[in-house]
Design a protein around this motif. Structure first.
Motif, PDB file in Angstrom:
ATOM      1  N   ASP A 174      43.111  36.487  42.020  1.00  0.00           N
ATOM      2  CA  ASP A 174      42.729  37.453  40.694  1.00  0.00           C
ATOM      3  C   ASP A 174      43.231  36.998  39.499  1.00  0.00           C
ATOM      4  OD1 ASP A 174      41.714  39.932  39.877  1.00  0.00           O
ATOM      5  OD2 ASP A 174      43.007  41.068  41.085  1.00  0.00           O
ATOM      6  N   ASP A 175      42.775  37.276  38.530  1.00  0.00           N
ATOM      7  CA  ASP A 175      43.248  37.123  36.996  1.00  0.00           C
ATOM      8  C   ASP A 175      43.235  35.584  36.592  1.00  0.00           C
ATOM      9  OD1 ASP A 175      43.155  39.965  36.718  1.00  0.00           O
ATOM     10  OD2 ASP A 175      45.566  39.826  36.790  1.00  0.00           O
ATOM     11  N   GLU A 185      35.320  38.174  35.342  1.00  0.00           N
ATOM     12  CA  GLU A 185      36.048  39.440  35.030  1.00  0.00           C
ATOM     13  C   GLU A 185      35.651  40.128  33.852  1.00  0.00           C
ATOM     14  OE1 GLU A 185      39.409  40.557  37.553  1.00  0.00           O
ATOM     15  OE2 GLU A 185      40.275  39.128  36.396  1.00  0.00           O
TER      16      GLU A 185
HETATM   17 CA    CA Z   1      41.391  40.873  37.643  1.00  0.00          CA
END
Ligand code: CA
Ligand code: C2E
Ligand code: CA
Ligand code: CA
Length: 279
Positions: free
Chosen positions: A178-179, A235
């Motif tokens: 993630d990220d 995202e």
């Molecule tokens: Ca994220």
């Protein structure tokens, strides 16, 4: 002197007092909230950029506080982590997600659900066993479950992350980072950790059509990930221009307000996405 008055100011800042008091109050209420399952799960579609169809959903938690209303996860997750209730909380989310994926599967909808995990969950040495049991109890295809962890989550103990990821992956569960790109060692984690999917942080997507450097970074990350056989999700896609740029670059999937906000399970908008997926 100046230093002392600054300290005094900070100490007597009513806003500061209010926030810390509120946080302490909320922190004490976390165990009860978990016991009563005062949380709900929202689902944000991930879109296949080539076809426009739904490719899966990310599960996002919301705390429905009896007097304060909805508390966002950026506020309550750190409190849950501080209160050491994060293993119970993540188990609640995993259980809910597995049950939900199963009931969709029963309706003929094969929608993978991604659950966010906290770094502390890696220290739960019964996590893998718990997931295995839950999958078996629900008789759910493991491919329908994914977990999302930030790179910083894996940073404090790479060997541990490697071990847990390998065990989950051997069960057939998908692992997402993630990220991605916000940490300092993103590239080396791609090399070390067994992962299926990389989620490019919103900060890179934001300026993709105006900033040549941002565009170049995304383009390079996508081709690097593809060379390594990983799926790439962008995202925070908010505009058609960003979506177009990502399609041209060859990014696999996108998530963001342009397509859908996080939605309740019975929201018509979510059901419409499913209808588009199932012929
Ligand atoms: Ca994220
Ligand atoms: P995240 O995992 O990076 O999730 C994406 C966040 O970006 C979500 O915020 C989502 O609502 C928001 N978002 C999605 N599309 C857009 C967009 O186009 N523009 C903008 N500006 N934002 C967008 P949310 O739901 O408030 O969650 C915030 C963070 O809280 C999540 O970030 C995740 O780190 C954490 N979180 C949420 N649910 C859980 C959970 O069940 N467990 C754990 N451990 N963390 C959670
Ligand atoms: Ca996430
Ligand atoms: Ca984030």
């Amino acid at each position: 002197d100046a230093k002392r008055s600054r300290q005094a100011l900070l100490f007597y800042n009513p806003q500061y007092d209010e926030n810390t008091q509120l946080k302490a109050l909320l922190r004490n209420q976390v165990p009860g909230a978990i016991a009563r399952a005062d949380f709900s799960m929202f689902f944000q579609p991930k879109i296949d950029l080539a076809t426009g169809a739904i490719a899966g959903v990310e599960a996002l938690a919301r705390w429905h506080h009896p007097t304060l209303g909805n508390i966002p996860p950026d506020v309550f997750i750190p409190l849950v982590e501080q209160g050491r209730e994060i293993n119970a909380f993540s188990r609640l989310m995993l259980h809910t997600a597995i049950q939900q994926a199963k009931s969709w599967q029963v309706e003929g909808k094969y929608i993978p659900i991604a659950v966010n995990l906290s770094p502390y969950n890696l220290l739960d040495n019964q996590l893998v066993e718990f997931i295995q049991r839950e999958l078996e109890a629900a008789d759910l295809a493991p491919e329908l479950l994914a977990v999302e962890l930030t790179e910083s989550a894996t940073m404090f103990d790479v060997n541990l992350a490697q071990r847990v990821f390998t065990e989950l992956r051997d069960m057939g569960i998908k692992i997402s980072i993630d990220d991605f790109g916000t940490g300092m060692s993103s590239m080396s984690y791609l090399q070390i950790l067994p992962i299926d999917c990389v989620k490019l942080d919103r900060s890179f997507i934001e300026n993709i059509q105006t900033d040549k450097v941002a565009h170049a970074i995304v383009s390079c990350m996508v081709s690097l990930c593809h060379t390594l056989g990983k799926t790439v999700v962008a995202e925070g896609v908010e505009t058609e221009a960003q979506s177009k740029a990502l399609r041209e670059i060859g990014c696999d999937q996108a998530q963001g307000y342009l397509f859908a906000r996080p939605l309740r399970v019975n929201d018509k908008e979510l059901i419409d996405w499913f209808r588009a997926e199932v012929p």
